[in-house]
Design a protein around this motif. Structure first.
Motif, PDB file in Angstrom:
ATOM      1  N   LYS A  57       0.833  -1.211   0.000  1.00  0.00           N
ATOM      2  CA  LYS A  57       0.000   0.000   0.000  1.00  0.00           C
ATOM      3  C   LYS A  57       0.865   1.258   0.000  1.00  0.00           C
ATOM      4  CE  LYS A  57      -3.758  -2.504   0.393  1.00  0.00           C
ATOM      5  NZ  LYS A  57      -4.642  -2.704  -0.771  1.00  0.00           N
ATOM      6  N   SER A  62      -6.861   2.255  -1.784  1.00  0.00           N
ATOM      7  CA  SER A  62      -5.990   2.906  -0.807  1.00  0.00           C
ATOM      8  C   SER A  62      -6.051   4.433  -0.923  1.00  0.00           C
ATOM      9  CB  SER A  62      -4.556   2.424  -0.990  1.00  0.00           C
ATOM     10  OG  SER A  62      -4.446   1.039  -0.746  1.00  0.00           O
ATOM     11  N   TYR A  90     -15.549  -3.247  -7.924  1.00  0.00           N
ATOM     12  CA  TYR A  90     -15.221  -3.854  -6.639  1.00  0.00           C
ATOM     13  C   TYR A  90     -16.133  -5.067  -6.451  1.00  0.00           C
ATOM     14  CZ  TYR A  90     -13.186   0.772  -5.850  1.00  0.00           C
ATOM     15  OH  TYR A  90     -12.470   1.940  -5.968  1.00  0.00           O
ATOM     16  N   SER A 110     -18.425  -5.294   1.746  1.00  0.00           N
ATOM     17  CA  SER A 110     -18.525  -6.555   2.491  1.00  0.00           C
ATOM     18  C   SER A 110     -19.370  -7.594   1.764  1.00  0.00           C
ATOM     19  CB  SER A 110     -19.103  -6.300   3.885  1.00  0.00           C
ATOM     20  OG  SER A 110     -20.357  -5.668   3.804  1.00  0.00           O
ATOM     21  N   ASP A 113     -10.969  -6.735  -6.368  1.00  0.00           N
ATOM     22  CA  ASP A 113     -10.649  -5.539  -5.586  1.00  0.00           C
ATOM     23  C   ASP A 113     -11.790  -5.258  -4.634  1.00  0.00           C
ATOM     24  OD1 ASP A 113      -8.240  -5.133  -6.873  1.00  0.00           O
ATOM     25  OD2 ASP A 113      -9.042  -3.696  -8.324  1.00  0.00           O
ATOM     26  N   LEU A 114     -11.464  -5.033  -3.365  1.00  0.00           N
ATOM     27  CA  LEU A 114     -12.483  -4.737  -2.358  1.00  0.00           C
ATOM     28  C   LEU A 114     -12.499  -3.267  -1.970  1.00  0.00           C
ATOM     29  CD1 LEU A 114     -12.038  -7.773   0.081  1.00  0.00           C
ATOM     30  CD2 LEU A 114     -13.810  -7.467  -1.662  1.00  0.00           C
ATOM     31  N   ASP A 115     -11.329  -2.623  -2.042  1.00  0.00           N
ATOM     32  CA  ASP A 115     -11.215  -1.254  -1.551  1.00  0.00           C
ATOM     33  C   ASP A 115     -10.218  -0.491  -2.416  1.00  0.00           C
ATOM     34  OD1 ASP A 115      -8.811  -2.379  -0.864  1.00  0.00           O
ATOM     35  OD2 ASP A 115      -9.073  -2.205   1.299  1.00  0.00           O
ATOM     36  N   MET A 146     -16.288  -9.270  -4.373  1.00  0.00           N
ATOM     37  CA  MET A 146     -15.655 -10.254  -3.511  1.00  0.00           C
ATOM     38  C   MET A 146     -14.681 -11.090  -4.351  1.00  0.00           C
ATOM     39  SD  MET A 146     -17.319  -9.050  -1.085  1.00  0.00           S
ATOM     40  CE  MET A 146     -16.585 -10.002   0.250  1.00  0.00           C
ATOM     41  N   LEU A 163     -13.379   2.452   1.365  1.00  0.00           N
ATOM     42  CA  LEU A 163     -13.369   1.366   2.336  1.00  0.00           C
ATOM     43  C   LEU A 163     -13.855   0.082   1.677  1.00  0.00           C
ATOM     44  CD1 LEU A 163     -14.873   3.385   5.317  1.00  0.00           C
ATOM     45  CD2 LEU A 163     -12.484   2.666   5.058  1.00  0.00           C
ATOM     46  N   PRO A 164     -13.532  -1.088   2.252  1.00  0.00           N
ATOM     47  CA  PRO A 164     -13.908  -2.356   1.615  1.00  0.00           C
ATOM     48  C   PRO A 164     -15.421  -2.558   1.562  1.00  0.00           C
ATOM     49  CG  PRO A 164     -12.239  -2.698   3.328  1.00  0.00           C
ATOM     50  CD  PRO A 164     -12.742  -1.291   3.479  1.00  0.00           C
ATOM     51  N   GLU A 203     -21.667  -1.644   2.490  1.00  0.00           N
ATOM     52  CA  GLU A 203     -20.498  -0.894   2.980  1.00  0.00           C
ATOM     53  C   GLU A 203     -19.724  -0.308   1.802  1.00  0.00           C
ATOM     54  OE1 GLU A 203     -18.477  -2.415   6.448  1.00  0.00           O
ATOM     55  OE2 GLU A 203     -20.016  -3.949   6.721  1.00  0.00           O
ATOM     56  N   GLY A 204     -18.416  -0.119   1.956  1.00  0.00           N
ATOM     57  CA  GLY A 204     -17.640   0.449   0.859  1.00  0.00           C
ATOM     58  C   GLY A 204     -17.733   1.950   0.736  1.00  0.00           C
TER      59      GLY A 204
END
Length: 344
Positions: free
Chosen positions: A21, A225, A216, A288, A221-223, A218, A285-286, A245-246
């Motif tokens: 990161k 930086s 994004y 879910s 890529d989830l999130d 599962m 943010l990730p 979320e995210g």
């Protein structure tokens, strides 16, 4: 038509090491060891083999950047030849795609008595300092657009990814969206906004862009930086689909250390756009669950970036390139700029 260029820093600055990161600059191995070896050790890169692996990834990324324009043009030509769109209509911007609230804001911005204060009263939502949120598209368009993107993803056509931070996504110029969709969206609808909201950082003289979608999901890529964009102004639109979320988060401008920054978390609703300065630090943010697609438009003002490259913070050294490139232009009265070959 204006000719656009890239700054030579593109090839060796702001290389993202996903595992750590960390954004780095690479000029030579000696320079890199001096600048980053201790930092990398603190992040878990402790053995020489791990360090050599990092160097290998950096050299591969530099080579990718050096050949980027040629390979991108080749992909675009192949896509045009072999790919059959699912929804041809989404390639051509129509006012019916746009949210009524967005059109109301555009109409105000193009009126003769438009002011910053009046626009702020209409927008109502300042999601973070100088980050503005408002509906951009209708849900029906977002649905069709995602179906088109997914259809392309499932095809055999070649695919270029947006950047080193996004492993899943699509470059919209390669798919044929630039001239008939993104350019009129920027010039006709977004420019009146940015001229009022960001006149201090090039919002009134935007003349090029880079547009892409990011995905994004599962096991993908989830999130995203914490980073800043290679842009004067950025529009980020949440297209869908179903996800949890995210949220996005915004800090301060890139010159302010993270240790001195208090981040603000921002919900990003489907069909809504977030408009912000490119140098405003931010991330995602990730998620879910589910899948999320976002449209990103990095809008650029050559009048601003010709003075100072937003990525290296120096006067740009120009490199020949094709298309909108990175949005720099050659001043015919300026003989101090160096023009070099992108493959040297």
């Amino acid at each position: 038509m204006e000719r656009f260029y890239t700054c030579s820093c593109f090839f060796r600055d702001n290389i993202f090491l996903e595992e750590y990161k960390l954004h780095v600059r690479f000029v030579s191995e000696n320079q890199f060891r001096k600048d980053y070896q201790n930092i990398l050790r603190s992040l878990g890169c402790v053995s020489e083999s791990q360090f050599r692996d990092v160097l290998g990834k950096i050299h591969a990324e530099i080579e990718r950047r050096q050949h980027y324009e040629l390979k991108s043009a080749a992909r675009a030509a192949t896509i045009k030849e072999i790919y059959t769109p699912l929804h041809q209509h989404v390639y051509y911007l129509q006012e019916s795609f746009l949210a009524p609230e967005f059109l109301q804001l555009v109409n105000y911005c193009t009126s003769t008595d438009a002011t910053m204060e009046g626009l702020m009263n209409l927008i109502q939502t300042e999601a973070a300092p100088r980050v503005f949120r408002f509906p951009v598209f209708r849900k029906e368009f977002c649905k069709d657009f995602i179906e088109e993107l997914e259809h392309f993803e499932q095809s055999d056509a070649p695919k270029g990814r947006p950047n080193t931070m996004n492993n899943y996504g699509i470059l919209l110029n390669e798919l044929g969206f630039d001239e008939s969709f993104i350019t009129p969206l920027r010039d006709v609808y977004l420019h009146p906004f940015t001229a009022l909201l960001y006149s201090d950082c090039g919002g009134s003289c935007l003349d090029s862009h880079k547009a892409f979608v990011v995905k994004y999901a599962m096991r993908e890529d989830l999130d995203l930086s914490y980073h800043y964009d290679n842009a004067e102004v950025t529009l980020n639109v949440s297209l869908g689909k179903d996800f949890t979320e995210g949220n996005l988060f915004f800090g301060d401008m890139r010159q302010v250390p993270l240790s001195e920054t208090e981040c603000v978390e921002v919900e990003h609703h489907v069909t809504e756009g977030l408009l912000h300065r490119g140098q405003h630090m931010h991330g995602a943010l990730p998620i879910s669950s589910g899948t999320r697609w976002n449209l990103i438009i990095w809008m650029r003002a050559s009048r601003e970036r010709n003075k100072l490259c937003p990525m290296c913070g120096k006067r740009p050294t120009l490199v020949e390139s094709d298309g909108f490139s990175d949005g720099f232009t050659m001043d015919p009265d300026d003989t101090s700029s160096t023009l070099s070959c992108s493959l040297t």
